[in-house]
Design a protein around this motif. Structure first.
Motif, short mmCIF file in Angstrom:
data_model
loop_
_atom_site.label_atom_id
_atom_site.label_comp_id
_atom_site.label_asym_id
_atom_site.label_seq_id
_atom_site.Cartn_x
_atom_site.Cartn_y
_atom_site.Cartn_z
N MET A 1 1.22 -2.05 0.23
CA MET A 1 -0.17 0.20 0.27
C MET A 1 0.87 1.19 -0.11
O MET A 1 2.29 1.06 0.49
N PHE A 2 0.63 2.48 -0.49
CA PHE A 2 1.43 3.48 -1.33
C PHE A 2 0.16 4.33 -1.15
O PHE A 2 -1.02 4.13 -1.29
N ALA A 3 1.09 5.95 -0.67
CA ALA A 3 -0.45 6.97 -0.90
C ALA A 3 0.56 8.50 -1.33
O ALA A 3 1.90 7.90 -1.01
N VAL A 4 0.05 9.40 -1.92
CA VAL A 4 0.59 10.32 -2.07
C VAL A 4 0.41 11.37 -1.21
O VAL A 4 -1.11 11.49 -0.92
N VAL A 5 0.94 11.89 -0.51
CA VAL A 5 0.93 12.77 0.44
C VAL A 5 1.61 14.44 0.28
O VAL A 5 2.74 14.31 -0.11
N THR A 6 0.95 15.43 0.55
CA THR A 6 1.73 17.02 0.27
C THR A 6 2.02 16.82 1.81
O THR A 6 1.70 17.14 3.32
N ILE A 7 3.83 17.43 2.96
CA ILE A 7 3.89 17.40 3.42
C ILE A 7 4.68 18.56 3.63
O ILE A 7 5.23 18.59 2.17
N ALA A 8 4.70 19.25 4.01
CA ALA A 8 5.63 20.82 4.06
C ALA A 8 5.36 21.80 2.64
O ALA A 8 6.47 21.84 2.59
N GLY A 9 4.28 21.39 2.00
CA GLY A 9 4.45 21.86 0.75
C GLY A 9 4.79 21.61 -1.07
O GLY A 9 5.07 22.11 -1.85
N GLN A 10 5.39 19.78 -0.26
CA GLN A 10 6.13 19.41 -1.22
C GLN A 10 4.91 17.39 -1.40
O GLN A 10 4.26 17.53 0.30
N GLY A 27 8.38 19.93 16.11
CA GLY A 27 8.16 19.24 16.77
C GLY A 27 9.89 18.63 17.20
O GLY A 27 11.00 19.15 16.61
N ASN A 28 9.66 18.14 18.32
CA ASN A 28 11.28 17.29 18.49
C ASN A 28 11.93 15.95 18.27
O ASN A 28 10.50 15.29 17.82
N ALA A 29 12.48 15.45 17.83
CA ALA A 29 13.48 14.06 18.49
C ALA A 29 12.01 13.17 18.00
O ALA A 29 12.31 13.35 19.85
N GLY A 30 11.70 12.47 17.62
CA GLY A 30 11.57 10.90 18.25
C GLY A 30 9.34 11.17 18.97
O GLY A 30 8.82 10.58 18.74
N GLU A 31 8.90 11.96 18.60
CA GLU A 31 7.65 12.83 18.28
C GLU A 31 7.63 12.87 17.18
O GLU A 31 7.18 11.87 16.62
N SER A 32 5.65 12.18 17.02
CA SER A 32 4.74 11.60 16.06
C SER A 32 4.39 12.75 15.44
O SER A 32 3.95 13.29 16.44
N VAL A 33 3.86 13.14 14.27
CA VAL A 33 2.95 13.47 13.29
C VAL A 33 2.13 12.82 12.37
O VAL A 33 2.12 12.06 12.21
N GLU A 34 1.04 13.54 12.41
CA GLU A 34 0.36 13.35 11.47
C GLU A 34 -0.56 14.13 10.36
O GLU A 34 -0.11 15.40 10.51
N PHE A 35 -0.50 13.34 9.00
CA PHE A 35 -0.25 14.23 8.01
C PHE A 35 -1.54 14.07 7.39
O PHE A 35 -2.36 12.30 7.20
N SER A 36 -3.22 14.58 6.66
CA SER A 36 -4.17 13.99 6.85
C SER A 36 -4.69 14.86 5.09
O SER A 36 -5.21 14.14 4.42
N ASP A 37 -3.53 15.45 4.61
CA ASP A 37 -3.70 16.40 3.52
C ASP A 37 -3.32 14.89 2.37
O ASP A 37 -2.05 15.65 1.82
N VAL A 38 -4.01 13.89 2.36
CA VAL A 38 -3.44 12.85 1.26
C VAL A 38 -4.58 12.97 -0.10
O VAL A 38 -5.39 13.08 -0.06
N LEU A 39 -3.37 12.91 -1.39
CA LEU A 39 -4.14 12.88 -2.26
C LEU A 39 -4.89 11.51 -3.53
O LEU A 39 -5.57 12.14 -3.49
N MET A 40 -4.18 10.43 -2.52
CA MET A 40 -3.97 9.01 -3.30
C MET A 40 -3.89 8.28 -2.31
O MET A 40 -3.23 8.28 -1.90
N VAL A 57 -1.69 9.75 7.30
CA VAL A 57 -0.44 9.21 7.63
C VAL A 57 0.17 9.27 8.36
O VAL A 57 0.32 10.98 9.01
N LYS A 58 0.67 8.47 9.62
CA LYS A 58 1.24 8.45 10.43
C LYS A 58 2.66 8.59 10.66
O LYS A 58 3.20 8.36 10.00
N ALA A 59 3.87 9.22 10.79
CA ALA A 59 5.25 9.04 11.09
C ALA A 59 5.70 10.00 12.03
O ALA A 59 5.32 10.07 12.99
#
Length: 100
Positions: A1-10, A27-40, A57-59
């Motif tokens: 499974m893959f996704a195309v996501v927008t992260i920081a304008g890219q 954020g600091n190293a070790g923290e979790s971030v989520e990206f909800s701008d998923v295009l595909m 997308v969770k990272a």
């Protein structure tokens, strides 16, 4: 499974356990971030595009660092004008944990 996501304008094509460099994130190293701008998203033969995509997308932030130095050189011939500038881009290394 893959996704195309927008992260920081890219836009990035990501899969689970991918590591990538993006523009500096808050954020600091070790923290979790989520990206909800998923295009595909694509799961085998099932492809969802546009408003049909309901994914997040969770990272995890691994590290903050600087990229390689980029040199900018300006010159005007026969005028004696030369200018040299340098620049290092602030980057964040992230690891994709899951596409939910």
């Amino acid at each position: 499974m893959f996704a195309v996501v927008t992260i920081a304008g890219q836009q990035f094509r990501v899969q689970a356990n991918d590591e990538l460099f993006v523009h500096r994130l808050a954020g600091n190293a070790g923290e979790s971030v989520e990206f909800s701008d998923v295009l595909m998203t694509s799961d085998g033969g099932n492809v969802a595009v546009g408003s049909a995509v309901k994914a997040v997308v969770k990272a995890e932030i691994i590290d903050h660092l600087k990229g390689d130095k980029v040199l900018i050189f300006k010159k005007k011939r026969r005028k004696g004008y030369q200018k040299l500038n340098g620049h290092r881009q602030a980057l964040t290394k992230i690891r994709i944990q899951a596409i939910a």
